[in-house]
Each structure stands twice: as structure tokens, then as C-alpha cells.
Design an enzyme around this catalytic site. Structure first.
Site, mmCIF file in Angstrom:
data_model
loop_
_atom_site.group_PDB
_atom_site.id
_atom_site.type_symbol
_atom_site.label_atom_id
_atom_site.label_comp_id
_atom_site.label_asym_id
_atom_site.label_seq_id
_atom_site.Cartn_x
_atom_site.Cartn_y
_atom_site.Cartn_z
ATOM 1 N N LYS A 108 0.868 -1.178 0.000
ATOM 2 C CA LYS A 108 0.000 0.000 0.000
ATOM 3 C C LYS A 108 0.903 1.226 0.000
ATOM 4 C CE LYS A 108 -3.855 2.004 2.651
ATOM 5 N NZ LYS A 108 -4.739 1.861 3.842
ATOM 6 N N SER A 162 -9.753 2.001 3.030
ATOM 7 C CA SER A 162 -8.866 2.740 2.158
ATOM 8 C C SER A 162 -7.864 1.861 1.405
ATOM 9 C CB SER A 162 -8.098 3.773 2.981
ATOM 10 O OG SER A 162 -7.225 3.136 3.886
ATOM 11 N N SER A 201 -10.013 -0.332 7.210
ATOM 12 C CA SER A 201 -9.387 -0.163 5.894
ATOM 13 C C SER A 201 -8.669 -1.380 5.326
ATOM 14 C CB SER A 201 -8.407 1.013 5.922
ATOM 15 O OG SER A 201 -9.116 2.226 5.844
#
Lengths: 483, 95
Positions: A76, A151, A175
Site C-alpha cells: 500500500k 482505504s 481499511s
């Protein structure tokens, strides 16, 4: 090869069915072919990946290396990568070449996992749909008109579509779990302090926690084994020994007490509830005892979170001032203008909204009414869980209220978007570990089941998830079009 | 809890985020909606509850007061918007 689990890939590497270089090439080709439709990657690191793959092949040829040596991964874009752009999904950091590696990144590198690239995400991890990214939304591989969740939406979509065998994510209010659920993969949010936050760009420091996202619980166990552990560079890292997560996977569930929080099911859509009932029936067959429990203060978790997270974010994001790194506005006329315009131009709408809420809640005269009140509610929620774990081993419920929603559907209504994390947020407030695993489909879209464990009981969670995945195959389904 | 345009403008200035009047009007609605939502917290009496600052209620660790980091000024300044002679440059502050 893109349909294999980490364990299968590692076994194939050791048996010389393919080299790490061939494996990396295969995934890079998959990315070139499918990423344009998904937008899961912000940055590709092809040269780095190939060089790391060659080094991994050399290690394997010498008979050295770790279980995961040579198996590629993508991070990420919230994890700092030395000399590689680390944008956090924001224009503010579009030009930011991190000057050091996050501990999680360094650990994956030491093991010899080649880095395929950096994954798309909501800006500064603030969002539940991946639509707040400066680099545009990610699409859900199961339905390109739908969001992948957020997210960590790029991580979930890339794993689901077979663009990477595994990814890292971070979870502040859901997330990792919410996008894992919406994309039909397995994701684990560890206990707060289990995985180092060093080099993980801060959003809400008392809630943020990194974790693995992959195809199965077994894969998450392999990856967590690499990611977890005490780190003196992170002042909130906890010095508790890391157990052998793989060894615990095959324990019998006979007599395991699984709690169903009634508040989760009271408000659940009936089609979602039916999918979970089938999973609960599987657990009964595996010998688990199902017990209804209550978390009476759970409905206060979203309101408390939307005070605590914005307050901490307004403080953490004060560092983006256009002076030391990141975006700076053109031709500032004075220092005040530099700050005001850099932050106005560098941050997107949701990030600004949260900074403003946090600034308001922490401003003179409001502290007791908002932040202190929310911290008191946080304790009530943590105590609810504490009571529950006196009678049960793990909790089971939905990860999300609905399967993936349409792109644009909730973007204009912040509160509606916040409520899509209604089942995940309490876990962050309490600091507990939790997972989402695939448990079926509704209208062709994955349904996620959430498992919540007691502090530092990731091993038990992985065991409970793995036993379910041994008798079901939801986690082996691939989105049509990406098979 | 409804905010006024003036309050939003003041908060934005405290947060050092430049906002125009049109934007301020939009934030009035968004922020008021969020504050109305979080007001649900007031339904519970928390007068006897200790606030929880850390998820595990752990104290901060202490370490020896020893130098562990080395100066990496060149590396850090290589990514700065504007530097000169080892210093970060900003517009003139004092006339």
C-alpha cells in the site's frame, strides 16, 4: 500462477517449477494487461522487482532463504519505500521519494519478497471506497461499476484480480477488512502494536495498524509471521513474542466458543444475514459452540471514531507545510500564503473535511465535549469486548452492511460513507485483532465475514478462519474477466 | 450543532487551509452534518468513565538518553522544495 496461494507459489519455487524472475515477470505482465481497467497501482517498480527476483533466485539456488523468498508482494502506498515515490494517495506527496524504508517494507525485503509496486488507496487512508485518491478511484474486479472499498482498495483489488499474490494494507477504522470483504479476499488487522508503524504514514496514531491481505488465512499467517514483531523505532510497538502462526492453523475447532454480537445481526440486511447463517452452520459442523452475546455500546463506535480519528489526523497532518518535503504552492507571497495555499491545493476534499472537524473539536472550549467524551466512549466499547471475551474465544459477524456499492453512490454524503464501516470501527477503538474472510456472494458480489479476537490472539483468529477455508471454497473464487 | 460560515472560516485558518467563500458554504453543511452525527455520543452518561488514550492502556516506553540517529541532512534536503546552503528556504518573514 496468479491463482496460486503464497504457500503454493513458495512450494513451486523450491521445486524449481519456475524461478522468482519468471514469477515476477508473470505478475508484471498481468499488471500491464489488467491494471488499466482497475487502477490498483500508483507506481510500478519493475526494475526493482526483477533485480530482487534475481537475488532471490540466487539465494534459493544456494539452498538458502525463507519460506517466502522469491514470492512477490506489493505495498500500500502508505508504507515508505526508500527512493521510491510514496504518495499516500495524495497530491501533497506526489513528488515524495521516501528517505527510508518502513519496517514492514524492510522485513519483506530481508525475506526476499520482490516489490511489484505501490498500491492505490484513499488519500491519507481517509475513505471507505478508494474514491478520495488523487490518482483516481480503483474499480472492483467483481464489478467494474462498483467500489473496491477503502482505504486499502488498491491492495484488495490487486490481490482479487491476481495482479499480486499478496499485499500489505493498513486499518484505522476498517481499511483492511472492508476492502477485503468487498473484493472477496482475506485480510487481517492485527492487535494495535503487533506490527510496527515505523515508516507507515500516520493518519490516526492510536488506531492505525498495518496487516496482511491475501487469498487465504494460511497466506495471511505466512505474511503476518514476516510483518509482526517488536520494533524499538515505533514507540507504540509492543514487546510480546510472535507465536508460530502456521503451526496453529490446524487445531481442531471442537469446543471453540464463537460469539455472535446480537447488535451486529439486529441491524443486518436479511440477504447478508442468510449468507452468514450458512457460515455459522459450517462452524457448528466443525464442532464450535455458537453463543449469542451483546456489545451494548457498539452503536456509539462510529460517532466516537469520527471525533478521535479527525482529531489525531488534524494533528498528524499539520506536518505538511510545504517547507521540508512534498507539495509547495507556486509563488507564495509570504509564509502565511505558503501554508494556506500549499495545504488548500495539496489536500483533497475528504482530508480537508477531517482536518477541519479535528481542528474544531480540539479548539479552545470544545475539548471536553468532543475528544474527552469520545475517549470515554472508547473505554465503554473496549469494556464491552472485554466482557464478551470472558465467555467466548472469538466473535463472528458481518464485515460490512452490504456488498460493494456503486462508484459515486456515497461520495457526496460523508455520513453515509462513514456508516459503511459500522461493523469494523469498534475493533480499532478497542485495539483488537480482526479478520475478514470471504463467505459467499450476493448478486455476484463477495460477502465478507468478520472474525474478532482477543488481544494478541491473531493465531486463534487465523486458526478459526483457516478451518472454515478448509471446508469451503469461497476464497478460491476468481472474478470473471481476471481468471 | 450547526456551524456558521464565520466559524468555518476561523477553523480553516487555524488549520492553515485556505478556503474561498463558496467552499466555506459547502463545509458549513458537511461539518454541521458530521457534528450532528457525532452528537449521538451525548446519549450516554460518561461522568464516571475514565477516558482511554491508548488501546492497550500501556505507558510509553523509556530508553537510554543516547544518540542513536545520525545527521542525514543531505538526503533529507534532496527532497525539499527549496534549500540553500543547507537551509530550508521560505518567503521572507521579517522585513
Amino acid at each position: 500462477m496468479h491463482t496460486y496461494t503464497l504457500k503454493e507459489l513458495a512450494t513451486g519455487l523450491r521445486a524449481r517449477h519456475y524461478s522468482s524472475r519468471e514469477l515476477v515477470r508473470h505478475f508484471l505482465d498481468r499488471i500491464a494487461q489488467h491494471n488499466p481497467a482497475l487502477n490498483a497501482f500508483i507506481t510500478l517498480t519493475e526494475e526493482v522487482a526483477l533485480a530482487q527476483a534475481e537475488a532471490a533466485d540466487a539465494r534459493l539456488a544456494r539452498g538458502e532463504g525463507h519460506w517466502l523468498t522469491g514470492v512477490p508482494i506489493a505495498h500500500k502506498d502508505i508504507f515508505c519505500t526508500l527512493g521510491i515515490r510514496t504518495s499516500c494517495g495524495s497530491k501533497m506527496l506526489d513528488n515524495f521519494l521516501a528517505p527510508y524504508d518502513a519496517t514492514v517494507v524492510a522485513k519483506c525485503q530481508q525475506v526476499g519478497m520482490p516489490l511489484l509496486g505501490k498500491l492505490n488507496m484513499d488519500e491519507f487512508a481517509m475513505g471507505s471506497s478508494n474514491e478520495t485518491s488523487f490518482y483516481g478511484p480503483v474499480k472492483n474486479p467483481w464489478n467494474l461499476a462498483c467500489v473496491p472499498g477503502g482505504s486499502s482498495g488498491g491492495s484488495a483489488a490487486a490481490v482479487a484480480a491476481g495482479l499480486t499474490p499478496a499485499a500489505t494494507g493498513t486499518d484505522t477504522g476498517g481499511s483492511i477488512r472492508q476492502p477485503a470483504a468487498l473484493c472477496g479476499i482475506t485480510g487481517l488487522k492485527p492487535t494495535y502494536g503487533r506490527v510496527s508503524r515505523w515508516g507507515m504514514i500516520a493518519f490516526a496514531s492510536s488506531l492505525d495498524q498495518g496487516g496482511p491481505m491475501a487469498r487465504s488465512a494460511e497466506d495471511c499467517a505466512l505474511l503476518l509471521q514476516v510483518m509482526a514483531g517488536f520494533d524499538e523505532k515505533d514507540s507504540t510497538s509492543v514487546d510480546v513474542p510472535v507465536p508460530d502462526y502456521i503451526a496453529g492453523l490446524n487445531q481442531s475447532l471442537m469446543g471453540m466458543r464463537i460469539g455472535l454480537p446480537k447488535e451486529f445481526f439486529d441491524q443486518l440486511d436479511s440477504a447478508m444475514a442468510r449468507a452468514l447463517e450458512e457460515a455459522i452452520a459450517e462452524y457448528r459442523k466443525l464442532g464450535a459452540e455458537i453463543i449469542e452475546i451483546s456489545l451494548p455500546n457498539i452503536n456509539l463506535s462510529v460517532p466516537a471514531y469520527y471525533v478521535i480519528a479527525p482529531c489525531e489526523c488534524s494533528s498528524n497532518l499539520a506536518r505538511y507545510d510545504g517547507v521540508r518535503y512534498g507539495y509547495r504552492c507556486q509563488n507564495p507571497k509570504d509564509l502565511k500564503d505558503l501554508y494556506l495555499r500549499t495545504r488548500a491545493e495539496g489536500f483533497g476534499a475528504e482530508v480537508k473535511r477531517r482536518i477541519l472537524i479535528g481542528t474544531y473539536a480540539l479548539s479552545a472550549g470544545y475539548y471536553d465535549a468532543y475528544y474527552l467524551k469520545a475517549q470515554k466512549i472508547r473505554r465503554l466499547i473496549a469494556e464491552d469486548f472485554k466482557r464478551a471475551f470472558e465467555t467466548v474465544d472469538v466473535l463472528l459477524g458481518p464485515t460490512t452492511p452490504t456488498p460493494a456499492f456503486k462508484l459515486g453512490e456515497k461520495l457526496g454524503d460523508p455520513v453515509a460513507m462513514y456508516l459503511s464501516d459500522i461493523f469494523t470501527i469498534a475493533v480499532n477503538l478497542a485495539g483488537l485483532p480482526a479478520m475478514s474472510i470471504p463467505a459467499g456472494f450476493l448478486d455476484g458480489k463477495p460477502v465478507g465475514m468478520q472474525l474478532i479476537g482477543n488481544y494478541f490472539e491473531e493465531g486463534k483468529l487465523l486458526n478459526v478462519a483457516h478451518q472454515y477455508q478448509r471446508v469451503t471454497d469461497w476464497h478460491r473464487k476468481l472474478p470473471p474477466g481476471f481468471a | 450543532m450547526a456551524l456558521s460560515v464565520e466559524e468555518v472560516t476561523r477553523i480553516a485558518y487555524l488549520a492553515r487551509i485556505g478556503i474561498g467563500s463558496e467552499e466555506a458554504a459547502r463545509y458549513v453543511k458537511d461539518l454541521s452534518d458530521i457534528l450532528a452525527f457525532v452528537a449521538q455520543m451525548n446519549a450516554v452518561d460518561t461522568s464516571e468513565v475514565e477516558p482511554m488514550a491508548h488501546p492497550l492502556d500501556l505507558p510509553q516506553r523509556l530508553r537510554e538518553d543516547a544518540v542513536t540517529e545520525h545527521n542525514k541532512r543531505e538526503l533529507f534536503q534532496s527532497i525539499a522544495p527549496q534549500v540553500e546552503a543547507g537551509l530550508y528556504l521560505v518567503p521572507k518573514v521579517i522585513e
